[in-house]
Design a protein around this motif. Sequence first.
Motif, mmCIF file in Angstrom:
data_model
loop_
_atom_site.group_PDB
_atom_site.id
_atom_site.type_symbol
_atom_site.label_atom_id
_atom_site.label_comp_id
_atom_site.label_asym_id
_atom_site.label_seq_id
_atom_site.Cartn_x
_atom_site.Cartn_y
_atom_site.Cartn_z
ATOM 1 N N ALA A 1 -8.385 -2.100 8.509
ATOM 2 C CA ALA A 1 -7.484 -3.223 8.275
ATOM 3 C C ALA A 1 -6.945 -3.780 9.588
ATOM 4 O O ALA A 1 -6.660 -4.967 9.692
ATOM 5 N N VAL B 1 -7.567 -5.398 2.807
ATOM 6 C CA VAL B 1 -6.180 -5.819 2.651
ATOM 7 C C VAL B 1 -6.023 -6.959 1.654
ATOM 8 O O VAL B 1 -4.921 -7.235 1.202
ATOM 9 N N TYR C 1 -0.977 -0.860 0.032
ATOM 10 C CA TYR C 1 -1.025 -2.217 0.564
ATOM 11 C C TYR C 1 0.230 -2.564 1.351
ATOM 12 O O TYR C 1 0.198 -3.373 2.275
ATOM 13 N N LEU D 1 0.022 -2.170 4.975
ATOM 14 C CA LEU D 1 -0.870 -3.078 5.697
ATOM 15 C C LEU D 1 -0.297 -4.488 5.765
ATOM 16 O O LEU D 1 -0.987 -5.411 6.199
#
Lengths: 174, 860
Positions: free
Chosen positions: A140, B195, B699, B702
């Motif tokens: 990410a 993401v 999540y 991120l």
Amino acid sequence: MPTILRRFVLRPVSNWFKGTDILLTRLGARKLKKQLLGTATDRLIELLLKAMSLSFYLLRKDVDYQNHLRDSEGKFFVGRYLFQTTKEDGIVASATFENGEMSVRKDAIPEWDVKVTFTSGEALRKFLFSEDQDIINSLAENEVEVEGNLNYIYKFGFMAKDLLRRIEVVLGDV
Amino acid sequence: MPEGSVCEKIGLTERVAQLREDYFKAVPEICIERPKLITQFSLKHNLLNQERISILDKAKTYRHVLESRKAIVCHGRACEKDERENKLKIFELENRHLSLFAGSTTSKFKGVPLYPEFLALTLWPELWTISRRLSNPYYLIEDEVWTLNHKIFPHWMKHNILELARKRCFDENLRKSRGKRPKYAPEMKLFERLVFFLASKPNCISHTIPDFSRVIRLGLRHIIDEANEKGNSTDDASKKEFYAAISEVLQGIIKYTNNLADEAERLAADEHDPKLKKELLEMATINRRVPENAARTFREGLTTVWICWIAIHLENPNVGLSLGRLDQVLYELYQQDINNGTITEEEAVELLCCLWLKIGDHVPTVPEAGEQLFGGTGSNQAITIGGVDKNGKDAVNDLTYVMLKATELMMLRDPNLNARYHPGVNSEQYLRRLCEVNIDTRATPALHNDKAVIKALTSKGETLEQARDYGVVGCVEPGSNGRTYGHTAAILLNLTSVLELTLFSGRHRHTGMKLRINEETDDPTNFENFDEFRDAFAKQVRWMIEQTTTLNNILGKIHQDFYPTPILSVLFEGPMEKGKDLVQGGATINSSGVAIIGLADVADSLSAIQKIVYEDGDISLAEFLKAMEKNFEGNGYEQLHKRLMDQEKTPKYGNEDPLADENVAWLADLLDREFGKKQNYRGGRYRVGYWTMTNHAGYGRLTRALPSGRKDYENFTSGITPVSGVTPSLAKALNSVAKLPAQCLSNGIALNLKFTPEKDREKMIDKFVGYVKGYFDRAEDQSTGGMEIQFNITTHDTFANAAKHPEKYPELLVRVSGYTAYFKDLNPRMQKEIIDRTEYQLLPGKAVPYEPFPLCKETS
């Protein structure tokens, strides 16, 4: 005379070298482990590939190890890997596995099964070696980008960890 | 109607207590039996190099697995963690008490089944370390490491679903670019970045409820005869092949269960204890009879379900496969046995306790990286009880209460019990009992409002009868039992990533990615009003929906070509009539499900922008974005943050604030409408839900700060729940959620509430019942009421203590955001999210103030 020579000269010298050989192996292994798991430079990938290549060479006569480079149909693993950093004029290294051997190059091979682009040696080290793998963050945060067949990188990850494990066996850490 | 006091005085038998103790002591072990057998067969018959794999070849593969796998009646050993040496080790099982069911999902006592066709290869890098990883280790011996590395994984490197899809996308793009190295397909690129969204087809479809009633009523032999007859009477080649496949694979199931009978008889021959001998012989008799033949007793009915369940898991990954309305399907047999004295209520409870343990005898494969998104999950096997029948009449019966009792006694995370309640039809006694069980177990069952769910399903095309016969899939998703092949977790969309792209003109801050969409990506700082902002957001939503559904359909076609499902197809309404596999569209209802993560965070962000930027004009959007970039620190941004976190000054969802509630409703309508336009690869439509598993925590780490006031990398809010800490009134929180139109929530919701256990139990139950009724039954606003609600009945302080001393709370059950889990198995970030959830005292109906639980440094 030959018996005296063998008993009092050759054998002790040979034993001394044997001990030295083990000692040198251990020292080398300790250094290698430190380099692989410690603060990583961008040259980590070169070091890793060289270590793997050496391991392949040293174990080329080891039937058991060779068997594990084959699948259950007897075919050797074939894989082409390209590693590069994101930096301009950064590190590029390629590894090709075929016929039970591994060859390493310091440039990009034109055809690859998987390409790994990483921002730094530390990012790659975390990706490959960390027991608490932070792959999600690595991906990410663009620290590591993988293109191509992901299963090849899983295989590579196993080989890298296997190398580490063998080092740890030599060192008596496992 | 049955009294709520059924089973009141029943406790755990010695047998179940021993089995339960072993179950909790055991840690999961990787099982290589399935991948080994599948790989051997696939290589022998050259299946891996084919352009597609036929359903008949798949059926033969599964038959081989069923017939060749070890028939286990009782395990001799299991694996436990040695706390002193911090490693896993084997322990012997005493086997003084047998389970009442033979067979096992894997070859291990508590196994991790591997599916190399899907994501098993993600474990490859950690095979040497998986037994000692910090979070949820799996036991694996050296020989098995080498078998996986040498004999199994290499053969699947080019043949698992994700690689097949990637290759197909690549080849398609190569063709379009006329031989030049193509740019990556955007949907695949987005998916790999993680993401934005997750597409779960590389891991499974599963996520469905089969129908056991036919097999229970008729037996497999009858269905084989039916398949042969249909195959003989059609000229259509694909139908012929389908029916041949059904016949083939069902023979495998029959052989397997006969192998179990053989094994039981073998053990009986050597058994000196007369009681155990008798049990083994009885087990052998039952397994010889069912599921080949129709079930005649309650135990035979349960055995039929269990054996079919094992077979389904050999075919489909153990993620979200659910058992449906067992209290309806098995009630006739149960009642018959009770009436004729074959069993007592105590024996029925014992049977169910044994079955519950069997159902939970496996965990899903989660690689270390996945622990952050899915850590601590079980296989999410939902069972549904109660509600109404297809005619709208009260379906609660004695077996409903027996299942509740078994669940209350066992307190397992799997199966995941879900209770339907129809206001005005089901009794208040029943609702009271549901609340009681929640208090006793602290976390189960989840409650579903029949009125809202039935409305949601009929709005998507189900008939009233089909909708009334819904069961719950996986976490909380409703689907018509044995009719809906709905892959309810096809897409998990991180809605905040869409907000990111809107706010930052197509750029995602955390990844640095800049995305182009078909139309110009507007600079939001130039917008003159909130409608323009919302329009831009809607544009981004449509674009993201296009990417996610395109990828899902690509993956779906790969499943169609390489992964037919004959076993599951038998247990569905539709495939046998049409001669068509489920994955080809054989089911009666063929939807795909989406789960949205971050609804409350996005809704509150929209409300903050609307109020502070456009209505009050207190700050420009450009300045607001700067504040977010700085994480609301420095430059006086702390004052802005304080205002954003004060529900009196900034509208927050969950406080019956019209502005905030309108933004949530707008989002729900937009997502339902836009996803609903898309058709999936089976000819059905997409449905949207709001449940998040642990993804809201994963999540969250991120994602950077949001306009709602949420700071960098903090957890999102779970499910459809309003943000923690900004909804002081329980009633208002419930009312805000209840107002959302059910037709926009057809893939289910998880409203996660935490209550303080009260000393006055009866008063607590009274209030509990009152709030649930008020939430479900909405005379005052004519809505269908809230769709679902689930609870943690544990205080903030107890959870905090459990986080610090997990060894003291080994069985603490929690509701995550859909499924149940053991608190100790959750990763630290997810534990923090649960600890920090708003806790309400039921008697005054107010939130309890709390200090946020600190996240330890190495995990922040």
